[in-house]
Design a protein around this motif. Structure first.
Motif, short mmCIF file in Angstrom:
data_model
loop_
_atom_site.label_atom_id
_atom_site.label_comp_id
_atom_site.label_asym_id
_atom_site.label_seq_id
_atom_site.Cartn_x
_atom_site.Cartn_y
_atom_site.Cartn_z
N ARG A 84 0.78 -1.38 -0.05
CA ARG A 84 -0.05 0.14 -0.10
C ARG A 84 0.93 1.10 0.11
NH1 ARG A 84 -2.29 3.92 2.82
NH2 ARG A 84 -4.32 4.49 2.47
N HIS A 85 1.86 1.33 0.85
CA HIS A 85 2.66 2.44 0.75
C HIS A 85 3.48 2.85 -0.50
CE1 HIS A 85 5.79 -0.74 1.82
NE2 HIS A 85 6.62 0.31 1.16
N LEU A 86 3.73 1.81 -1.35
CA LEU A 86 4.15 1.75 -2.52
C LEU A 86 3.22 2.33 -3.43
CD1 LEU A 86 6.50 1.75 -4.84
CD2 LEU A 86 5.96 -0.73 -5.09
N ALA A 87 2.18 1.79 -3.43
CA ALA A 87 1.07 2.22 -4.43
C ALA A 87 0.68 3.54 -4.21
CB ALA A 87 -0.22 1.43 -4.27
N LEU A 88 0.46 4.12 -2.73
CA LEU A 88 0.15 5.42 -2.39
C LEU A 88 1.10 6.31 -3.13
CD1 LEU A 88 -2.14 7.01 -1.21
CD2 LEU A 88 -0.93 6.64 0.97
N ARG A 89 2.42 6.10 -2.84
CA ARG A 89 3.60 7.06 -3.22
C ARG A 89 3.46 7.12 -4.67
NH1 ARG A 89 8.46 6.37 -5.42
NH2 ARG A 89 8.48 3.93 -5.31
N LEU A 90 3.30 6.27 -5.46
CA LEU A 90 3.09 6.31 -7.01
C LEU A 90 1.93 6.73 -7.31
CD1 LEU A 90 4.29 2.68 -7.79
CD2 LEU A 90 5.49 4.69 -8.18
N VAL A 91 0.76 6.79 -6.73
CA VAL A 91 -0.42 7.43 -6.96
C VAL A 91 -0.31 9.06 -7.00
CG1 VAL A 91 -2.71 8.03 -6.24
CG2 VAL A 91 -1.99 5.62 -6.70
N ARG A 92 0.52 9.62 -6.00
CA ARG A 92 0.79 10.83 -5.58
C ARG A 92 1.62 11.42 -6.71
NH1 ARG A 92 1.85 9.90 0.74
NH2 ARG A 92 -0.25 10.16 1.46
N GLU A 93 2.35 10.75 -7.80
CA GLU A 93 3.21 11.19 -8.51
C GLU A 93 2.53 11.10 -9.98
OE1 GLU A 93 6.63 8.78 -8.22
OE2 GLU A 93 7.23 9.80 -6.14
N PHE A 94 1.27 10.65 -9.95
CA PHE A 94 0.72 10.46 -11.27
C PHE A 94 0.09 11.63 -12.13
CE2 PHE A 94 -1.43 6.04 -10.50
CZ PHE A 94 -0.37 5.36 -10.86
N TYR A 95 0.43 11.65 -13.36
CA TYR A 95 -0.20 12.94 -14.05
C TYR A 95 -1.78 12.79 -13.95
CZ TYR A 95 4.06 13.10 -16.71
OH TYR A 95 5.42 13.27 -17.41
N THR A 96 -2.36 13.78 -13.90
CA THR A 96 -3.83 13.96 -13.89
C THR A 96 -4.63 12.87 -14.64
OG1 THR A 96 -3.68 16.53 -13.73
CG2 THR A 96 -5.82 15.60 -14.10
N ILE A 97 -4.29 12.56 -16.04
CA ILE A 97 -5.27 11.85 -16.59
C ILE A 97 -4.91 10.15 -16.22
CG2 ILE A 97 -3.58 11.30 -18.40
CD1 ILE A 97 -6.93 12.15 -18.83
N ASP A 98 -3.64 10.06 -15.57
CA ASP A 98 -3.36 8.68 -14.88
C ASP A 98 -4.38 8.58 -13.50
OD1 ASP A 98 -1.93 8.14 -16.99
OD2 ASP A 98 -0.15 8.50 -16.07
N LEU A 99 -4.27 9.55 -12.89
CA LEU A 99 -5.01 9.52 -11.52
C LEU A 99 -6.47 9.04 -11.82
CD1 LEU A 99 -3.98 12.83 -9.30
CD2 LEU A 99 -3.79 10.38 -8.63
N MET A 100 -7.16 10.04 -12.91
CA MET A 100 -8.49 9.55 -13.25
C MET A 100 -8.60 8.14 -13.63
SD MET A 100 -10.80 10.94 -16.45
CE MET A 100 -9.84 9.91 -17.54
#
Length: 254
Positions: A84-100
């Motif tokens: 989870r800590h890895l996924a959360l770190r990566l999510v915070r670095e996503f481009y806007t379209i990737d977050l969506m």
């Protein structure tokens, strides 16, 4: 400006393991002390294995290729064994379209989806009009509801047509003090939302609903229900008085 509608999707990995150029991915690439895969293709092939140990996923997350490749970071965050800590770190670095896209994937944990939506909502004040229009059209109901308060009419009109926007979110928006008068007026005559009784009741509680619209809405609801609504409504007293007068006239005609 980047074309957000046509930007390439980060790779969403299938549930089976696929070889790279006829070769099986080398498991020792993910052992402690190794530098990890040298290319994006090898990294993605490794991540196609749904049974990859979480320790290996984490090790890959620290590799040079993960730092360089958008597709690899997306595959890491969406892997079922990703810590989870890895996924959360990566999510915070996503481009806007990737977050969506991440927030809409069915296999993503609910808390990570909420985190992605929260990040998107926090970014709304700083992203471009084109990005906001894309989100209004395609993002989750949470993001679409937040965009109903956007200053650009094109954005909130688009958000009203988002298939993930729910009646409950529209009603909660109508209870917000900072909702625009233009949006309230649009909801009064919107073909999708205005026929819904709960939305009509919420409109009769909103202080920005025009008199003419309020009279139309009140005429579609039972008089006793309208009176109950007016007790807690934020409509101006003059409009309330007109509505009560209209109710009295309706009763006299019966």
């Amino acid at each position: 400006m980047m074309d957000w509608e046509n930007s390439p999707d980060p790779q969403i990995l299938p549930a089976h393991t696929a070889p790279v150029l006829g070769q099986s991915p080398q498991p020792d690439l993910l052992t402690p002390g190794s530098s990890g895969p040298a290319t994006e293709d090898v990294a993605l092939a490794l991540l196609k294995s749904r049974d990859l140990p979480s320790e290996s996923v984490e090790h890959l997350g620290k590799s040079a290729i993960a730092a360089k490749s958008r597709k690899v970071r997306f595959a890491l965050a969406t892997h079922p064994r990703s810590p989870r800590h890895l996924a959360l770190r990566l999510v915070r670095e996503f481009y806007t379209i990737d977050l969506m896209r991440f927030a809409l994937l069915p296999g993503v944990a609910a808390d990570l989806k909420h985190a992605a939506d929260d990040l998107l909502v926090a970014r709304l004040v700083s992203i471009t009009l084109g990005e906001r229009l894309t989100l209004a059209r395609r993002a989750s109901g949470t993001v679409a509801a937040a965009l109903l308060l956007d200053k650009a009419e094109r954005v909130w009109l688009t958000a009203l047509g988002n298939p993930r926007l729910t009646e409950a979110r529209v009603i909660r928006t109508l209870l917000r003090a900072n909702i625009s008068a233009a949006l309230v007026d649009t909801l009064c005559r919107h073909p999708e939302w205005s026929p819904r009784p709960e939305v009509r009741m919420a409109l009769l509680r909103n202080e920005k609903t025009p008199l003419g619209r309020a009279l139309e809405l009140a005429g579609t609801l039972p008089p006793t229900q309208v009176r109950d609504i007016l007790h807690s409504s934020r409509l101006p007293e003059t409009i309330k008085a007109c509505l009560l007068k209209e109710l009295k006239a309706r009763k006299n005609e019966e």
